[in-house]
Every structure is written in C-alpha cells, then in structure tokens.
Design a protein around this motif. Structure first.
Motif, PDB file in Angstrom:
ATOM      1  N   ALA A  74       0.627  -1.036   0.349  1.00 39.34           N
ATOM      2  CA  ALA A  74      -0.372   0.249   0.017  1.00 39.34           C
ATOM      3  C   ALA A  74       1.261   1.093  -0.140  1.00 39.34           C
ATOM      4  O   ALA A  74       0.265   2.308  -0.188  1.00 39.34           O
ATOM      5  CB  ALA A  74      -1.111  -0.063   0.570  1.00 39.34           C
ATOM      6  N   ILE A  75       1.982   1.663   0.649  1.00 37.06           N
ATOM      7  CA  ILE A  75       2.764   2.392   0.906  1.00 37.06           C
ATOM      8  C   ILE A  75       3.499   2.933  -0.087  1.00 37.06           C
ATOM      9  O   ILE A  75       3.782   3.763  -0.859  1.00 37.06           O
ATOM     10  CB  ILE A  75       3.459   2.069   1.993  1.00 37.06           C
ATOM     11  CG1 ILE A  75       4.407   1.321   1.698  1.00 37.06           C
ATOM     12  CG2 ILE A  75       2.811   2.782   3.403  1.00 37.06           C
ATOM     13  CD1 ILE A  75       5.339   1.848   3.455  1.00 37.06           C
ATOM     14  N   ASP A  83      -5.854   0.722   8.913  1.00 41.62           N
ATOM     15  CA  ASP A  83      -4.744  -0.088   8.174  1.00 41.62           C
ATOM     16  C   ASP A  83      -3.622  -0.433   9.300  1.00 41.62           C
ATOM     17  O   ASP A  83      -3.450  -1.838   8.803  1.00 41.62           O
ATOM     18  CB  ASP A  83      -3.911   0.907   7.730  1.00 41.62           C
ATOM     19  CG  ASP A  83      -4.896   1.634   6.977  1.00 41.62           C
ATOM     20  OD1 ASP A  83      -6.062   0.956   5.673  1.00 41.62           O
ATOM     21  OD2 ASP A  83      -5.386   2.658   6.405  1.00 41.62           O
ATOM     22  N   GLN A  97       2.087   2.289  -2.507  1.00 45.81           N
ATOM     23  CA  GLN A  97       1.826   2.471  -4.499  1.00 45.81           C
ATOM     24  C   GLN A  97       1.292   4.065  -3.857  1.00 45.81           C
ATOM     25  O   GLN A  97       0.402   4.314  -4.540  1.00 45.81           O
ATOM     26  CB  GLN A  97       0.413   1.425  -4.166  1.00 45.81           C
ATOM     27  CG  GLN A  97       0.506   0.168  -5.181  1.00 45.81           C
ATOM     28  CD  GLN A  97      -0.358  -0.630  -4.732  1.00 45.81           C
ATOM     29  OE1 GLN A  97      -1.128  -0.593  -4.494  1.00 45.81           O
ATOM     30  NE2 GLN A  97       0.016  -2.320  -5.175  1.00 45.81           N
ATOM     31  N   GLY A  98       1.051   4.237  -2.695  1.00 48.35           N
ATOM     32  CA  GLY A  98       1.177   5.943  -2.389  1.00 48.35           C
ATOM     33  C   GLY A  98      -0.369   6.464  -1.415  1.00 48.35           C
ATOM     34  O   GLY A  98      -0.391   7.172  -1.455  1.00 48.35           O
ATOM     35  N   GLN A  99      -1.006   4.900  -1.430  1.00 44.95           N
ATOM     36  CA  GLN A  99      -1.660   4.819  -0.027  1.00 44.95           C
ATOM     37  C   GLN A  99      -1.695   5.283   0.891  1.00 44.95           C
ATOM     38  O   GLN A  99      -1.108   4.588   2.095  1.00 44.95           O
ATOM     39  CB  GLN A  99      -2.129   3.183  -0.289  1.00 44.95           C
ATOM     40  CG  GLN A  99      -3.209   2.946  -1.902  1.00 44.95           C
ATOM     41  CD  GLN A  99      -3.167   1.232  -1.833  1.00 44.95           C
ATOM     42  OE1 GLN A  99      -4.070   1.308  -0.612  1.00 44.95           O
ATOM     43  NE2 GLN A  99      -3.150   0.635  -2.928  1.00 44.95           N
ATOM     44  N   LEU A 100      -2.805   5.781   1.972  1.00 41.17           N
ATOM     45  CA  LEU A 100      -2.413   6.869   2.889  1.00 41.17           C
ATOM     46  C   LEU A 100      -3.251   5.552   3.786  1.00 41.17           C
ATOM     47  O   LEU A 100      -4.155   4.666   2.833  1.00 41.17           O
ATOM     48  CB  LEU A 100      -3.509   7.533   2.777  1.00 41.17           C
ATOM     49  CG  LEU A 100      -3.810   8.076   4.679  1.00 41.17           C
ATOM     50  CD1 LEU A 100      -2.448   8.759   5.828  1.00 41.17           C
ATOM     51  CD2 LEU A 100      -5.144   8.589   4.865  1.00 41.17           C
ATOM     52  N   GLN A 101      -1.736   5.141   5.129  1.00 41.01           N
ATOM     53  CA  GLN A 101      -2.033   4.137   6.292  1.00 41.01           C
ATOM     54  C   GLN A 101      -2.101   5.065   6.818  1.00 41.01           C
ATOM     55  O   GLN A 101      -1.787   5.713   8.250  1.00 41.01           O
ATOM     56  CB  GLN A 101      -1.076   3.036   6.120  1.00 41.01           C
ATOM     57  CG  GLN A 101      -0.672   2.239   4.732  1.00 41.01           C
ATOM     58  CD  GLN A 101      -2.196   1.242   4.646  1.00 41.01           C
ATOM     59  OE1 GLN A 101      -2.072   0.358   4.891  1.00 41.01           O
ATOM     60  NE2 GLN A 101      -3.298   2.140   3.212  1.00 41.01           N
ATOM     61  N   LYS A 108       2.547  10.078   4.409  1.00 41.51           N
ATOM     62  CA  LYS A 108       1.375   8.209   3.961  1.00 41.51           C
ATOM     63  C   LYS A 108       1.133   7.030   5.008  1.00 41.51           C
ATOM     64  O   LYS A 108       0.310   6.097   5.201  1.00 41.51           O
ATOM     65  CB  LYS A 108       1.874   7.503   2.981  1.00 41.51           C
ATOM     66  CG  LYS A 108       1.660   8.466   2.013  1.00 41.51           C
ATOM     67  CD  LYS A 108       0.828   8.935   1.516  1.00 41.51           C
ATOM     68  CE  LYS A 108       0.764   9.947   0.123  1.00 41.51           C
ATOM     69  NZ  LYS A 108      -0.765  10.732  -0.086  1.00 41.51           N
TER      70      LYS A 108
END
Length: 254
Positions: free
Chosen positions: A11-12, A40, A14-18, A231
């Motif tokens: 996820a990180i 998350d 891919q730039g996804q906020l966790q 993120k």
C-alpha cells in the motif's frame, strides 16, 4: 503453506494513505480488540511501552486473531540480535528509533536480511515461517519485510537524503517528541518551529522517493500532515483513548 503478503508495504509503495493507532499498554487483549477496528496498522511499542519480547509475541498472535490490521513493531534499539528475534517471531514491518546516519540505516538493512545480502541469523522453523511450513521463507521473506527508520535528531535531518538513497529503507517515521527535544523545544511537539521542520522534512523524504510517516493526536495538525503527503499516519493511541474517554465519561455525570 505460502508466505503471507505484506499488504501494508504494498500500500505505501502505491502511495496509499495508511491510518493507524498506537498501542502502548502492552495488552494482548487490547491489541486483539484494536486490530478488528478497521485501522490499516496497529503500532506495537517495545521502545516506550512496557512490552518485552514475549509480550510483543502475544500481541502479534492477538492481532492475527483480531482482524486485518498490520502490526508494526517499534523496537527499542538497533541490536541485530534483537531484530533477528522479532523477525523470527513474525514481525514483517519493523520500526527502528534514533536512526541518525546512512551507516546506521545500512546496518539495519543488513540486519533484516539473510546472507549473502545481510547478517540475519538463520533459524529453520521460526513462527515467521509457519514453524517450517513455509518452505521458501528464507528466500522469499525479503520482499515482504518493511523497514521503517525514525529520524529524531538534528543529525538525522542532515542525513535524510543519504539515508533515503539506501535500497531497503522503505519509509521514514518522524518522532515528533524526540525531534522537538533535539531542536530545543522539549515537550513541545506542536511548537510552530517543530511543525515547520517536520513538514519540510516530509517534503524532503518524498522528494527523495521514500514514504513519510508521523504520529499526531491533534486533529487539525494531523490533517495538515496528511495534506502534506504523509502516508503512514498514527492518529492516536490506546492510552490516549482510555484516558480521554474515561475523563469525558466522568465529566458527563459529575
């Protein structure tokens, strides 16, 4: 049995906020409850919390039973023998405090990898390998281990780009309390100068191609950090929720 994918690491990347919650109480029951709440990640604290190795082990088991949240374990120091034990116990996302130099960061990368790429000691059937059921664990685990280093001093800030250039350092998690102390503002993580430095450091980390993280319990400032591109964001703690919730409940009736 196959090696479990580290969805947090994916996820990180891919730039996804966790969004996560820190647990400082050292309770496996608390960890099990929190891991089912939808966060998350759950931060298990072996640096400032009361948890020793076996308490963390129990909390890892509780998180696995409780829900999908990714356990992140913050260890107390850089000891390679301690890192080995946590990895063998099944930690696949490791946070290391007080990382000041590229040399220290490189040593940590080496500590989480088996030879010939590192110095991690080999165990034939640790919990991380399903007690030996995951036959390719030793050759496949590098891809699923996420290493997060904590820049918490002036010296660390001077070396951000050098540390970010190291392959195997996946993210930086800024420690606002220690950083504030290093900047001359002990006990004031919300001081305007501390916030300015944190936000600037976050931009530098991102410009270097790595992921920035932070813990903040002020709602407005947390949103600012998120808007600034952080993120990995811990938005509270079990201790804080218990304290504030208990005081609020009492104030309602007294």
């Amino acid at each position: 049995m196959e090696l479990r994918k580290n969805l947090f690491k994916q996820a990180i990347r891919q730039g996804q906020l966790q969004l996560g919650l820190w647990t400082q109480l050292g309770s496996a029951i608390t960890s099990e409850i929190l891991s089912g709440c939808g966060y998350d990640f759950i931060g298990l604290d072996a640096e400032h919390g009361p948890s020793e190795f076996m308490e963390i082990y129990a909390q890892l088991q509780a998180c696995a039973a409780g829900g999908p949240s990714q356990p992140i374990v913050r260890i107390p120091n850089h000891d390679a023998s301690l890192i080995k034990r946590y990895l063998d116990a099944g930690v696949n996302t490791l946070m290391v405090p007080q990382v000041d130099t590229a040399e220290q960061a490189q040593a940590l990368v080496s500590a989480v990898r088996y030879p010939p790429h590192g110095v991690r000691g080999y165990c034939g059937a640790p919990r991380a390998s399903g007690f030996g059921r995951i036959k390719n664990y030793a050759t496949a685990c590098d891809a699923e281990i996420c290493l997060i280093v904590m820049p918490e001093t002036r010296q660390a800030l001077e070396n951000i780009e050098a540390m970010a250039a190291i392959e195997g350092v996946d993210a930086f998690f800024i420690g606002p309390g220690d950083l504030a102390a290093s900047l001359g503002y002990i006990g004031q993580p919300m001081h305007p100068e501390v916030i300015r430095v944190i936000e600037e450091t976050g931009r530098r980390i991102q410009a270097a191609g790595k992921v920035a993280g932070i813990l903040c319990t002020d709602d407005a400032q947390t949103r600012r950090y998120i808007d600034a591109g952080f993120k990995i964001v811990a938005i509270g703690s079990d201790q804080g929720l218990l304290l504030k919730g208990a005081e609020k409940l009492l104030a309602t009736f007294r």
